[in-house]
Design an enzyme around this catalytic site. Structure first.
Site, PDB file in Angstrom:
ATOM      1  N   GLY A  46     -28.576 -29.695  -2.668  1.00 51.33           N
ATOM      2  CA  GLY A  46     -29.316 -28.490  -3.010  1.00 51.33           C
ATOM      3  C   GLY A  46     -29.387 -27.696  -1.885  1.00 51.33           C
ATOM      4  O   GLY A  46     -29.333 -28.155  -0.454  1.00 51.33           O
ATOM      5  N   HIS A 140     -38.609 -24.321  -0.841  1.00 54.76           N
ATOM      6  CA  HIS A 140     -38.229 -23.498   0.131  1.00 54.76           C
ATOM      7  C   HIS A 140     -38.026 -21.859  -0.190  1.00 54.76           C
ATOM      8  O   HIS A 140     -38.521 -20.876   0.795  1.00 54.76           O
ATOM      9  CB  HIS A 140     -36.603 -23.898   0.229  1.00 54.76           C
ATOM     10  CG  HIS A 140     -36.355 -24.878   0.964  1.00 54.76           C
ATOM     11  ND1 HIS A 140     -36.355 -25.134   2.581  1.00 54.76           N
ATOM     12  CD2 HIS A 140     -35.541 -26.080   0.694  1.00 54.76           C
ATOM     13  CE1 HIS A 140     -36.240 -26.094   2.759  1.00 54.76           C
ATOM     14  NE2 HIS A 140     -35.439 -26.622   1.868  1.00 54.76           N
TER      15      HIS A 140
END
Length: 172
Positions: A46, A140
């Site tokens: 990812g 994030h």
């Protein structure tokens, strides 16, 4: 396509809350393709746009494919619209915190709404590793890295080790 540079902790950009994507166009698709190439080369499962210094709500991931048959998912403006009451613990790592891992507890299953590569609205239920990965990457986008779930002491030790490793790499 081009491989992009991945930023590491303690880069302050990693604490940035990413902005929603206004339009899915060829420039955005080019960025997504470059992000996918970067993720696979790292190698990782990812990558959020902020990790390549682009503060947009965009991520790529692949928890099911292999080198010969990638199954890249592109999620634009992803949001978790439901999460299970059962939790899973996974030993997480991060391309922005190389060589460091820690157990993080997250919902075992989530439902995510997002725009796909072509800008089409999608909703998908994800479980297991896929659910862990999407939650990690959405964190994030919200300025959170997985070490934020750890004690202040452990987090500080990891950041110091990453800084030292980066300095040592520059000396070589």
């Amino acid at each position: 396509m081009a491989k992009l540079d991945i930023i590491n902790v303690p880069d302050p950009l990693l604490k940035t809350i990413s902005e929603p994507v206004a339009q899915v166009d060829d420039d955005l698709r080019r960025l997504m393709d470059n992000m996918a190439e970067t993720m696979y080369a790292a190698p990782g499962i990812g990558l959020a746009a902020i990790q390549v210094a682009v503060p947009k709500r965009l991520l790529v991931m692949d928890t099911e494919g292999d080198g010969d048959a990638p199954k890249t998912q592109f999620l634009i403006n992803p949001e978790i619209v439901w999460e299970s009451e059962t939790y899973n613990v996974y030993n997480e790592g991060c391309l922005s915190i190389p060589e460091h891992y820690a157990e993080v507890e997250r919902p075992e299953t989530v439902r995510v709404r997002y725009l796909d590569y072509d800008g089409v609205l999608q909703e998908q239920e994800m479980t297991g590793l896929m659910a862990t990965c999407v939650q990690h990457e959405i964190d994030h986008l919200n300025g959170v890295v997985f070490i934020d779930y750890l004690s202040k002491l452990k987090r500080s030790m990891i950041v110091k080790k990453v800084i030292k490793a980066n300095k040592d790499a520059l000396v070589l």
